[in-house]
Design an enzyme around this catalytic site. Structure first.
Site, PDB file in Angstrom:
ATOM      1  N   ASN A  33      40.363 -11.616  18.501  1.00 46.78           N
ATOM      2  CA  ASN A  33      41.254 -12.346  17.762  1.00 46.78           C
ATOM      3  C   ASN A  33      40.521 -13.163  16.762  1.00 46.78           C
ATOM      4  O   ASN A  33      41.137 -13.514  15.893  1.00 46.78           O
ATOM      5  CB  ASN A  33      42.120 -13.176  18.506  1.00 46.78           C
ATOM      6  CG  ASN A  33      41.856 -14.455  18.892  1.00 46.78           C
ATOM      7  OD1 ASN A  33      39.926 -14.287  18.671  1.00 46.78           O
ATOM      8  ND2 ASN A  33      41.800 -15.490  19.560  1.00 46.78           N
ATOM      9  N   VAL A  58      43.490 -12.153  23.537  1.00 43.32           N
ATOM     10  CA  VAL A  58      44.312 -11.541  24.890  1.00 43.32           C
ATOM     11  C   VAL A  58      45.287 -12.504  25.503  1.00 43.32           C
ATOM     12  O   VAL A  58      45.622 -12.280  26.775  1.00 43.32           O
ATOM     13  CB  VAL A  58      42.879 -11.449  25.751  1.00 43.32           C
ATOM     14  CG1 VAL A  58      42.536  -9.935  25.079  1.00 43.32           C
ATOM     15  CG2 VAL A  58      41.925 -12.486  26.074  1.00 43.32           C
ATOM     16  N   TYR A 146      35.608 -25.309  29.386  1.00 45.78           N
ATOM     17  CA  TYR A 146      34.824 -23.917  29.520  1.00 45.78           C
ATOM     18  C   TYR A 146      35.088 -23.232  30.957  1.00 45.78           C
ATOM     19  O   TYR A 146      35.024 -22.207  31.695  1.00 45.78           O
ATOM     20  CB  TYR A 146      33.593 -23.622  28.892  1.00 45.78           C
ATOM     21  CG  TYR A 146      32.386 -22.747  29.075  1.00 45.78           C
ATOM     22  CD1 TYR A 146      33.186 -21.512  28.089  1.00 45.78           C
ATOM     23  CD2 TYR A 146      31.549 -22.300  29.200  1.00 45.78           C
ATOM     24  CE1 TYR A 146      32.251 -20.426  27.972  1.00 45.78           C
ATOM     25  CE2 TYR A 146      31.066 -20.842  29.355  1.00 45.78           C
ATOM     26  CZ  TYR A 146      31.445 -20.134  28.543  1.00 45.78           C
ATOM     27  OH  TYR A 146      30.667 -19.082  28.507  1.00 45.78           O
ATOM     28  N   THR A 176      21.743 -16.451  26.415  1.00 47.28           N
ATOM     29  CA  THR A 176      21.116 -15.187  26.304  1.00 47.28           C
ATOM     30  C   THR A 176      21.162 -15.209  23.968  1.00 47.28           C
ATOM     31  O   THR A 176      21.308 -16.427  24.011  1.00 47.28           O
ATOM     32  CB  THR A 176      22.314 -14.316  26.808  1.00 47.28           C
ATOM     33  OG1 THR A 176      22.399 -14.039  27.920  1.00 47.28           O
ATOM     34  CG2 THR A 176      21.652 -12.453  25.657  1.00 47.28           C
TER      35      THR A 176
END
Ligand code: UDP
Length: 326
Positions: A33, A58, A146, A176
């Protein structure tokens, strides 16, 4: 020809996954999005016939025509300052969004891998964190939107596996880094490199004694591919166990960039985990995987990427959340 849907395709990890699976010979449908993702990350794929892009959120019903073999759910804001700005969207993408994608996987008879996170362990009381640890999460703190959405994601994914027999995979991703991280995403590495490049002091939160363990993106993508192709449906940690304090990490960036700037200390955000290091025994045993890229090599590759950004990108790093529906 294998056909795969990747959500969050224009994001940091999503775009690297698109590259990897196109290289494997798959047809890839990227979905995003574009709230935190950027089409620049995948613009090189638009000319390929193996790649299609759907601009879609989604959290709303997901329709993909034709067959699908695999779904990788990587859509989500992933940085603490993003969750603070868009908490409701953060909750929805990993709860409603995951539900929609599990439904899609069931109807297409596709295998689905969902991106979970070391944040399911919260501020951990067990060190290093292995997959059997249940975590220490504050549901109503700033990170709760989250962490709890990702915990719900794991729960509903396991439920679809046990109740509906959907083939599911859960990867718990630790910190990461690498090319295509957003310079303004607020996380330690892009923040420090951006500050060094702009000639600003590096902002270390708290005393900088909190630790993280940083994994280079290529290693992570390899771990995810192996997990997807394995027959293992329990959660697997993927990350680099090489742990470092945030203060030492800032010092490494100062040396790497050669900046004359210093470290300034700012207030530690609420519920900031004190230590984090993945126990990767399971990934080693089940996937034969371990990270290969040292922090020195990975940081150099990442710095080269950030150095190549335009002045405009370096200085004009405003957020794009203002236009969002509430
Ligand atoms: N951090 C920092 N300065 C910054 C950004 C982050 O000291 O400008 C710290 C942050 O408080 C945390 C660590 O670096 O302890 C890693 O933060 P990040 O946002 O990268 O990811 P997290 O692992 O907390 O989700």
């Amino acid at each position: 020809m294998k056909r795969m849907l990747i959500t969050g395709a224009a994001g940091f990890l999503g775009s690297h996954l698109c590259d990897r699976f196109i290289k494997e010979g798959y047809t890839v449908i990227g979905m995003d999005n574009l709230i935190t993702g950027d089409l620049k990350n995948i613009e090189h794929l638009f000319k390929k016939k193996e790649f299609e892009f759907y601009h879609h959120d989604v959290s709303r019903f997901v329709h993909v025509p034709g067959h699908l073999d695999y779904i990788l759910h990587f859509a989500s804001p992933a940085s603490p300052i993003d969750y603070l700005k868009i908490p409701i969207q953060t909750l929805k993408v990993s709860s409603l969004g995951t539900h929609n994608l599990l439904g899609l996987a069931k109807s297409k008879n596709a295998r689905i891998l969902v991106a979970s996170t070391s944040e399911v362990y919260g501020d951990p009381l067990v060190h290093p964190q292995n997959e059997d640890y249940w975590g220490n999460v504050n549901p109503i703190g700033p990170r709760g939107v989250y962490d709890e959405a990702k915990r719900f994601q794991e729960a509903i994914t396991m439920a679809y596996h046990t109740f509906h027999g959907v083939e599911t995979r859960i990867v718990r991703i630790f910190n990461t880094y690498g090319p295509r991280m957003r310079l303004n995403d607020g996380r330690a590495l892009p923040a420090f490199i951006g500050q060094a490049l702009r000639g600003e002091d590096l902002t270390v939160f708290g005393k900088g004694s909190q630790t993280r363990s940083f994994c280079y993106v290529d290693d992570l993508i390899e771990g995810i591919a192996r997990l997807l192709w394995s027959d293992y449906n329990q959660p697997v940690n993927i990350g680099n166990p090489d742990e470092i304090s945030i203060r030492e990490f800032a010092e490494e960036i100062i040396r790497l960039t050669g900046t004359n700037q210093k470290i300034t200390y700012k207030i530690l955000p609420t519920d900031d985990p004190q230590q984090r290091q993945p126990d990767i025994t399971r990934a080693k045993e089940i996937l034969g995987w371990e990270p290969k890229v040292s922090r020195a090599e990975g940081l150099k590759l990442t710095y080269d990427y950030f150095k190549g950004l335009s002045k405009e990108e370096l200085y004009n790093s405003a957020h794009r959340f203002e236009s969002l529906p509430k």
